[in-house]
Write a protein that holds these residues in place. Sequence first.
Motif, PDB file in Angstrom:
ATOM      1  N   ALA A   6       0.811  -0.789   0.098  1.00  0.00           N
ATOM      2  CA  ALA A   6       0.163  -0.086   0.271  1.00  0.00           C
ATOM      3  C   ALA A   6       0.819   1.016   0.197  1.00  0.00           C
ATOM      4  O   ALA A   6       0.189   2.081  -0.549  1.00  0.00           O
ATOM      5  CB  ALA A   6      -1.366   0.148   1.188  1.00  0.00           C
ATOM      6  N   ALA A   7       1.627   1.251   0.948  1.00  0.00           N
ATOM      7  CA  ALA A   7       2.865   2.340   1.316  1.00  0.00           C
ATOM      8  C   ALA A   7       3.803   2.539  -0.386  1.00  0.00           C
ATOM      9  O   ALA A   7       3.616   4.008  -1.278  1.00  0.00           O
ATOM     10  CB  ALA A   7       3.864   2.502   2.002  1.00  0.00           C
ATOM     11  N   ALA A  10       0.838   3.656  -2.830  1.00  0.00           N
ATOM     12  CA  ALA A  10       0.637   5.116  -2.567  1.00  0.00           C
ATOM     13  C   ALA A  10       1.882   6.216  -2.983  1.00  0.00           C
ATOM     14  O   ALA A  10       1.841   7.262  -3.975  1.00  0.00           O
ATOM     15  CB  ALA A  10       0.687   5.831  -0.851  1.00  0.00           C
ATOM     16  N   ILE A  14       1.727   8.751  -6.452  1.00  0.00           N
ATOM     17  CA  ILE A  14       2.475  10.542  -6.623  1.00  0.00           C
ATOM     18  C   ILE A  14       3.480  10.805  -7.030  1.00  0.00           C
ATOM     19  O   ILE A  14       3.189  11.688  -7.828  1.00  0.00           O
ATOM     20  CB  ILE A  14       3.124  10.405  -5.076  1.00  0.00           C
ATOM     21  CG1 ILE A  14       1.337  10.465  -3.867  1.00  0.00           C
ATOM     22  CG2 ILE A  14       3.602  11.953  -4.062  1.00  0.00           C
ATOM     23  CD1 ILE A  14       2.205   9.999  -1.910  1.00  0.00           C
TER      24      ILE A  14
END
Length: 141
Positions: A6-7, A10, A14
Motif C-alpha cells: 500500500a505504501a 501510494a 504520487i
Amino acid sequence: MAAVGAAALAALVIYTVFMRWVVGQTPSWAEELPRLVLIWTALLGSVTCTHRCSHLNAGLLPLIVRSTDVRRTIGRATDIVLLVMLLVLAKAGWDLTLLTMSMTTTALKMPVGFLYLSVPVGCVGMALMQLQHVLSPGDSQ
C-alpha cells in the motif's frame, strides 16, 4: 507485506502525478506498475483478513438464528464452502498463469502470468487460513 504494498502504491501514484502534472512527462510504466502492485497487495492482504476473520460481513446471522450451536454449524459449513471455492479459484488462477506466462506486458515487458500468479498465491493463502478455521475446535466465525 500488504502495508508495504500500500505504501509502494501510494508512492508510485504520487510520483506519477508529479511527473505528469509538474514535469510534463508521464513514465511509460505509469499504468501497469501501480495496477500490478494494487492487485498483489489486495490479494496478499486478503490472506491476513481471512486469518483474522476481519472480512466484511453483514452480521445478520445472530439476529436470525438464536441458537449458538446452529450458528456454529452454519459457520463451520461456510468455512468448508469457502475453502472449496478458494481451492477451485486457485486452480483456475494457476491455469491462467500458465496460459499467459509466454505473453508480456506492454510497458514493463514482464510475463503477464506474473500478474495472474497473484490469484493462486492469494487463494492458497486464504485456503490455508480457512483450513485453520475448519480444523479449529472453537467458534468458526
